[in-house]
Design a protein around this motif. Sequence first.
Motif, short mmCIF file in Angstrom:
data_model
loop_
_atom_site.label_atom_id
_atom_site.label_comp_id
_atom_site.label_asym_id
_atom_site.label_seq_id
_atom_site.Cartn_x
_atom_site.Cartn_y
_atom_site.Cartn_z
N PRO A 512 0.83 -1.22 0.00
CA PRO A 512 0.00 0.00 0.00
C PRO A 512 0.86 1.26 0.00
O PRO A 512 1.87 1.34 0.70
CB PRO A 512 -0.81 -0.12 1.30
N CYS A 530 -10.48 -1.41 3.90
CA CYS A 530 -9.10 -1.74 3.57
C CYS A 530 -8.88 -3.25 3.75
O CYS A 530 -9.06 -3.78 4.85
CB CYS A 530 -8.13 -0.95 4.45
N PHE A 532 -6.09 -4.93 3.67
CA PHE A 532 -4.93 -5.24 4.51
C PHE A 532 -5.24 -4.99 5.99
O PHE A 532 -4.79 -5.73 6.86
CB PHE A 532 -3.73 -4.40 4.06
N TYR A 533 -6.02 -3.94 6.28
CA TYR A 533 -6.39 -3.65 7.67
C TYR A 533 -7.16 -4.82 8.28
O TYR A 533 -6.99 -5.15 9.46
CB TYR A 533 -7.23 -2.38 7.70
N CYS A 540 -2.80 -2.94 8.21
CA CYS A 540 -2.33 -2.07 7.12
C CYS A 540 -1.12 -1.28 7.60
O CYS A 540 -1.12 -0.75 8.72
CB CYS A 540 -3.45 -1.12 6.69
N CYS A 547 -4.20 6.09 4.13
CA CYS A 547 -4.66 4.97 3.31
C CYS A 547 -5.82 5.39 2.40
O CYS A 547 -6.64 6.25 2.76
CB CYS A 547 -5.12 3.82 4.21
N HIS A 551 -10.39 2.33 7.25
CA HIS A 551 -9.88 1.51 8.37
C HIS A 551 -10.97 1.38 9.42
O HIS A 551 -11.80 2.25 9.59
CB HIS A 551 -8.65 2.17 8.98
#
Length: 551
Positions: A512, A530, A532-533, A540, A547, A551
């Motif tokens: 990211p 998100c 990845f979060y 993240c 970002c 989130h």
Amino acid sequence: MDKQQFWNAISILIRNYHTINRKLCGCVITKVSMKKFLQNGTENSDKVDVDCLFKYLQNIPENSQDCKGFVIDFKCLHKKIVSSIRSTGIVDFPGQFFRFLFESDAIDDFEIRLCDGSLIVENLNPLADNEKGTRWIEYILKPKLIKWSSVRVDNANGGSLRLVDIEKYNTLYNEFKQKYSEKAMTFWNDAKESTDPLKFIYEDLAIAAYLIALWQSDVMNPSPVAFADLGCGNGLLVYILNEEGYAGYGYDVRSRKIWSYFPSKVANNLKEETIDPCTFHLPPDVDWIIGNHSDELSPWLPVLAARSHYKMNYFLLPCCAFEFSGRKFQRRNSSISIYNDFCDYAERISKVCGFETEIDRLKIPSTKRIAFIGRRRNYSSISHSNKVEEIQQFVDSEKNLYPNTDNSEIKLRDKVEVVRNCTQIDKTVIDQIVLKIFLLLLNQTNIPQEPSPIKNEWLEGRSLTMPEIARGLMKEDLKQIKSECGGLKTLLRNKHEIFELYKPDFVKIRIPQPLQKASNKPQTIKKRACFFYRNHPQGCPLSSNDCSFIH
């Protein structure tokens, strides 16, 4: 490189100089003169035909006194300049050089010489852009000459636009660009068509120029009474031909938005109709059938032309390969590409249908540019009914050998186009497959309930090839995404915020990147959570403010 190889390369350069100078559409030889030494030491020049020139270049005589060389007059057809550029080619056997001189500053003069087995190329224009000219010589001209040196002259006669007057074609194409390119772009924008206008517009302008040049140059078969473009798509080719005074129709299983923006006399000639080769009937005035990237109809074009009536002609420019049954084309020869294999098959079909099949290569912005033309038969009109029966037996045999999967006689294209780009799979299924691929790249088996704090470096995972990822998924997963056309690669590209694909065939997790707040470029609006979060074991690596996602 020996002497004969050198002149082999020069002979092909003389025929195909336009292929390495993209400013040119073609070069036409207008006159050839042979230079001879006389016994008193003077020179004599005699006009000879082109075949004499290439005969000498193919077999250089041991005694070069027999022929000193040749002077060749050319007309070079510029793609943007209306008038042709006069030029002269000088073949000198004793000096072992070829010189190309142009009566225009738009093209640099140059000389190619054989010296101790090496190629020496010199730009003869003192005002030339040395850096640009050197790059062209070193990276385009010399490699081509080396490649051509091992090709025999008599095997290099293919070329493009062989069946038409290339000067006539170039004139028409330039006229059409002036007359229709801006109008066509306006139609495209007004209709809000999603396809690339530049590709289709200039491709159809070139095809129209080719067809008209072909029709106007044919003494035995003059211009058509009417044409029918089967699988006409956007209808642009029909529009251009109609505007140029050629009557004709376009047929497609689906109408296009752009049709309604054409003049009414053209729009009325565009028909939304399913073309079933077994039942479809052409209007009685049609004597030319056109198949321009006609996909499922491509193998049928020669058949439809042959069955219609004895004087029906056809033009076929195949692209996607299909069987008579409508299934994807099955390879006959695995040693060549599918496209070349299908072109061989199209030629075979045409010959079975009794056409004296002509093949040409068009100049269009496409890699699929081999055209097949059938305008003469190799049998008499009194044998036509017997030939039609023979054709039907051939078609039935091919359909039995290569049937489609749903057991119907012919699988026709659906009127409603099915969207098949992995966007139609259930979202939960997509999410599960994406998560599996993500874990494979992280080399982990599951996601922890709570992300661990980022200590040193954020885990980027590993790179895997596409086959390695496929082996890590279940067969049912692959089956679901394969059915949506494009399969695994399409899915990964659709999830470009998570995965990164790079050559030759590798996939890795995309790191990211923070929002560029000082940039003038538009930023992604935070509408989605998100990934990845939620799913990365360390969460993240970016803060909520940096970002692009929520989130």
